[in-house]
Enzyme design. Structure first.
Site, PDB file in Angstrom:
ATOM      1  N   ASP A  78       0.838  -1.200   0.000  1.00 42.39           N
ATOM      2  CA  ASP A  78       0.000   0.000   0.000  1.00 42.39           C
ATOM      3  C   ASP A  78       0.871   1.247   0.000  1.00 42.39           C
ATOM      4  O   ASP A  78       1.868   1.320   0.725  1.00 42.39           O
ATOM      5  CB  ASP A  78      -0.903   0.016   1.236  1.00 42.39           C
ATOM      6  CG  ASP A  78      -1.718   1.299   1.305  1.00 42.39           C
ATOM      7  OD1 ASP A  78      -2.684   1.431   0.525  1.00 42.39           O
ATOM      8  OD2 ASP A  78      -1.370   2.183   2.113  1.00 42.39           O
ATOM      9  N   TYR A 114       2.952  10.396   0.380  1.00 41.78           N
ATOM     10  CA  TYR A 114       4.138   9.911   1.084  1.00 41.78           C
ATOM     11  C   TYR A 114       5.410  10.391   0.383  1.00 41.78           C
ATOM     12  O   TYR A 114       5.918   9.773  -0.541  1.00 41.78           O
ATOM     13  CB  TYR A 114       4.136   8.385   1.167  1.00 41.78           C
ATOM     14  CG  TYR A 114       2.918   7.777   1.820  1.00 41.78           C
ATOM     15  CD1 TYR A 114       2.104   8.515   2.679  1.00 41.78           C
ATOM     16  CD2 TYR A 114       2.569   6.449   1.583  1.00 41.78           C
ATOM     17  CE1 TYR A 114       0.985   7.961   3.277  1.00 41.78           C
ATOM     18  CE2 TYR A 114       1.449   5.878   2.185  1.00 41.78           C
ATOM     19  CZ  TYR A 114       0.660   6.644   3.023  1.00 41.78           C
ATOM     20  OH  TYR A 114      -0.448   6.080   3.603  1.00 41.78           O
ATOM     21  N   LYS A 154      -3.551   5.834  -3.359  1.00 40.89           N
ATOM     22  CA  LYS A 154      -4.613   6.738  -2.895  1.00 40.89           C
ATOM     23  C   LYS A 154      -4.791   7.929  -3.840  1.00 40.89           C
ATOM     24  O   LYS A 154      -3.893   8.242  -4.627  1.00 40.89           O
ATOM     25  CB  LYS A 154      -4.295   7.199  -1.481  1.00 40.89           C
ATOM     26  CG  LYS A 154      -4.091   6.001  -0.538  1.00 40.89           C
ATOM     27  CD  LYS A 154      -3.772   6.391   0.868  1.00 40.89           C
ATOM     28  CE  LYS A 154      -3.499   5.150   1.717  1.00 40.89           C
ATOM     29  NZ  LYS A 154      -2.165   4.580   1.480  1.00 40.89           N
TER      30      LYS A 154
END
Length: 336
Positions: free
Chosen positions: A46, A51, A77
Site C-alpha cells: 500500500d 508519502y 490513494k
C-alpha cells in the site's frame, strides 16, 4: 465485494515510511526493505502520492517492477495531485501532522478530490509505480486531522467527485476495489450511511489498535461487518510506539501513552511474548479486519512482523489487559 478474495494474506506492507517520514532514508535501505518484504512472502503493498510527494510510490515501483504484476496486490490513494513545480516540504500545511514528510521530494502537493483530479492522480501513480494497473484505490484523508472544521465540505467534494469516479473505474474493470483511507472513524461511519456509491473496504489507520480502539468498536466495525465492508488496519503499532519507537499519532508520544505502553510491555514480558505480537494479533482478531499493513524502513522489521504474527499469545495475557482496562471488555482477542 469483499476484498478478502483479493488480499493474498493478512499482513501487507505500508509504505508511508518510504516517503522519508520522520527521517531521510537512503535509497539502498528503502529498496532493501521492500525486497526483504517480497523475499519473505509479502504480496500486498500500500502506498500514496502524499508519502514524500511521490517518493514512496517511486521507490516501491522500482522494486516491484522486477516482479510479475500478477504476483502481487497494489493499492494507492487519491486526493492529492503531485506537481512538477516545487515548494518547501517543511512549510506544507498537513493539518495535525505538521512537517511529517519534510524530508520527502519538494514537489508541490495540491489537495483535490474532484473526479478529474482523481483520474489524473491514478494516471500519475501508474507512472511513478511503473505499472499498468492498480488493484485497490483509497480516497485519502477526508477527515478532521487534515482539514479541521472544513472536513465535511472536503468530504462532500470527494463524495461527488472521487467516490463516483472510482466507482466508475471499478464498474469498467480498471480497478478491482475502492474505499476510503483515513485516520478517523467519522468519515467511515458517514460513508456507511450513504445510499451510493458504496465502497468495498476502508483503510483505517491508528483507530483500531491496543492504544485506541473504543470508538471504532462502538459502531464502525460492527456496521462495516454487517454491510460486508472490509477493514484494512494501517498503523497497527500506533506510529511506532508499540514497536519500540517513540512516536504516537505521528508525533512524540505524550507521558500517559508512554506509561500505558510500559504497562503493556510489562504484561507481555510476564507472559513471554513481544509487544509487537500483542499489537498485531489484537488488531487481526476482530472479524471485520481483513488485514493489517505495518510500515517499515529497515529490512529486519519484516521478519519481526511475521514472527509476531506467528507467536503464541496466552489467554492470560489478554485477560490481564482486560483486567487493567487496557483493552475494552467487548474487544475480540485471538483464540488459541
Amino acid at each position: 465485494m469483499s476484498i478478502r478474495s483479493l488480499l493474498p494474506g493478512r499482513i501487507g506492507f505500508g509504505t508511508a515510511p518510504l516517503g522519508n517520514m520522520f527521517r531521510a532514508i537512503p535509497e539502498d535501505e528503502a529498496a532493501a526493505t521492500v525486497q526483504a518484504a517480497w523475499n519473505q512472502g509479502i504480496r500486498y503493498f500500500d502506498t500514496a502520492p502524499l508519502y514524500g510527494a511521490g517518493l514512496a510510490e517511486i521507490r516501491l515501483g522500482d522494486v516491484l517492477a522486477q516482479q510479475p504484476r500478477d504476483a502481487f496486490i497494489l493499492s494507492t490513494k487519491v486526493g492529492r495531485v503531485i506537481l512538477d513545480e516545487v515548494e518547501d516540504p517543511a512549510g506544507r500545511e498537513l493539518g495535525e501532522k505538521g512537517a511529517l514528510f519534510e524530508h520527502g521530494r519538494p514537489n508541490r502537493i495540491v489537495n483535490d478530490y474532484s473526479a478529474d483530479a482523481t483520474l489524473r492522480s491514478v494516471e500519475d501513480s501508474l507512472k511513478r509505480l511503473r505499472t499498468d494497473r492498480l488493484d485497490i484505490v483509497w480516497v485519502h484523508d477526508v477527515a478532521q486531522d487534515f482539514y479541521g472544521d472544513e472536513w465535511v465540505s472536503v468530504y462532500e467534494s470527494a463524495r461527488t467527485g472521487a467516490f463516483r469516479a472510482l466507482a466508475r473505474l471499478k464498474d469498467e474493470g480498471v480497478i478491482k476495489a475502492w474505499g476510503l483511507g483515513v485516520n478517523k472513524v467519522e468519515p467511515l461511519e458517514m460513508t456507511l450511511d450513504l445510499e451510493e456509491p458504496q465502497p468495498d473496504a476502508f483503510l483505517l489507520a491508528g483507530r483500531y489498535t491496543l492504544l485506541d480502539h473504543e470508538r471504532a468498536l462502538q459502531r464502525l466495525l460492527r456496521a462495516a461487518a454487517a454491510q460486508g465492508v472490509d477493514i484494512v488496519v494501517g498503523g497497527p503499532y500506533s506510529s511506532g510506539i508499540l514497536a519500540g519507537g517513540s512516536h504516537f499519532e505521528y508525533a512524540e508520544a505524550p507521558v500517559e501513552i508512554v506509561d500505558k505502553v510500559s504497562r503493556i510491555k510489562a504484561l507481555a514480558e510476564e507472559n513471554g511474548i513481544g509487544i509487537k505480537a500483542a499489537a498485531l494479533q489484537f488488531v487481526l482478531a476482530h472479524p471485520a479486519v481483513a488485514a493489517a499493513i505495518p510500515g517499515a524502513t529497515r529490512p529486519s522489521r519484516i521478519a519481526e512482523d511475521l514472527g509476531a504474527l506467528a507467536q503464541d499469545v496466552p489467554q492470560e495475557f489478554w485477560a490481564a489487559l482486560r483486567e487493567q482496562r487496557i483493552i475494552a471488555e467487548d474487544a475480540p482477542v485471538p483464540a488459541n
